[in-house]
Design a protein around this motif. Sequence first.
Motif, PDB file in Angstrom:
ATOM      1  N   ALA A 159       0.807  -1.219   0.000  1.00  0.00           N
ATOM      2  CA  ALA A 159       0.000   0.000   0.000  1.00  0.00           C
ATOM      3  C   ALA A 159       0.845   1.276   0.000  1.00  0.00           C
ATOM      4  N   SER A 224      -6.273   4.573  -5.747  1.00  0.00           N
ATOM      5  CA  SER A 224      -6.552   3.201  -5.296  1.00  0.00           C
ATOM      6  C   SER A 224      -7.990   2.911  -5.682  1.00  0.00           C
ATOM      7  N   ASP A 268      -0.051   7.585  -1.629  1.00  0.00           N
ATOM      8  CA  ASP A 268      -0.291   6.140  -1.770  1.00  0.00           C
ATOM      9  C   ASP A 268      -1.002   5.596  -0.527  1.00  0.00           C
ATOM     10  N   ALA A 269      -0.454   5.925   0.644  1.00  0.00           N
ATOM     11  CA  ALA A 269      -1.074   5.448   1.889  1.00  0.00           C
ATOM     12  C   ALA A 269      -2.485   6.011   2.033  1.00  0.00           C
ATOM     13  N   SER A 271      -4.598   7.067  -0.241  1.00  0.00           N
ATOM     14  CA  SER A 271      -5.592   6.558  -1.199  1.00  0.00           C
ATOM     15  C   SER A 271      -6.133   5.204  -0.717  1.00  0.00           C
ATOM     16  N   THR A 272      -5.258   4.381  -0.183  1.00  0.00           N
ATOM     17  CA  THR A 272      -5.700   3.086   0.352  1.00  0.00           C
ATOM     18  C   THR A 272      -6.599   3.310   1.570  1.00  0.00           C
TER      19      THR A 272
HETATM   20 MG    MG Z   1      -1.803   2.752  -1.613  1.00  0.00          MG
END
Ligand code: MG
Length: 319
Positions: A159, A224, A268-269, A271-272
């Motif tokens: 993730a 994501s 990135d983190a 969006s998850t």
């Molecule tokens: Mg992610």
Amino acid sequence: MKKFISFNLIFVLLLLCGCSDNKENKETRMMLDTVVTLTASCSEDAFAEAFTICESYENLFSKTRKGSDIYRLNKATDFIEVSEETAGIITDSLLYSKISGDKFDITVAPVVSLWDFENSKMPSRDEISSALENVDYNKIQIQGTNNIFLNGAQVDLGAMAKGYIADQLLKHFKLKNASKGIIDLGRNIVVFGDRDYDVGIVDPFESDKTAAVVTVRNKSVVTSGTYERSFKKNGKLYHHIIDPETGYPAETDLASATIIGDSCVQADALSTICILVGKEKAKEIVQSFPGVNAVFIDTKGNVSYTDGLAEIDGKIVIK
Ligand code: MG
Ligand code: ADP
């Protein structure tokens, strides 16, 4: 006079060399368990080096490659030393666990491994229950900066790793004086250079279509979605973002979440996390980060965004 002309000629030749050295390179490779497309105006050497950097991070973060930091951590029975980069991502992941109300949890790895999205196979309830026993980010112990013991847990940086690597590629390209480019590690996108870029957000319901376009300059844009690595069974969608409480794909009203910000690993983190917590909470969390925005597509196909964005001529822009 002759001297002056030859000096000028050399100068022009140097300029020409500079131009040919900074040509636009573009290449796509299957790496990092995804499709990696790099586009950059830089020297050929600097461009080739970027793929070597991706490869070295794959060797560090992959959970399946023998000898990677993650492989060693998941096997270790005591504290081991890992690279400061791996330790940094793991340390940061713990903050995201807190922010997400325990939904973001990199120790969900053994449950993730049970789900076979390629062959549309779901694990049994018993398999999930037993894998869940070791899912708890509180098990992660960190001594100093980079000595880590997982104490029976296993981790997976899926993730966050691509976002982190994209940030490192940006640093590399800047160091090599690349004038502009697009780093695309499977929907973890960084655009850089003195120009605007239109980044399309995939329609979660028809992946060959674009549901929205964001216009950005020098930003990370990370999506994501529940449509990636997923399958349908009896009309129900099973996707790869797992609720660590249940061991099943997160029940969410979001089909995709796109984060726009300066740090790709953070995007990135986040969006998850958005997928995990659902639209309402997602908006609250994203807006608590200054300078970070999000575009949401809910399960009904409605497009919405955080207060820092606006729509101009059919494109989403930062206000
Ligand atoms: Mg992610
Ligand atoms: P993608 O890897 O498709 O770009 P994400 O960035 O959203 O998508 O990350 C999903 C990956 O994160 C999964 O494939 C899995 O490896 C891992 N993961 C799944 N559920 C969680 C969770 N609750 N917390 C942290 N990581 C997770």
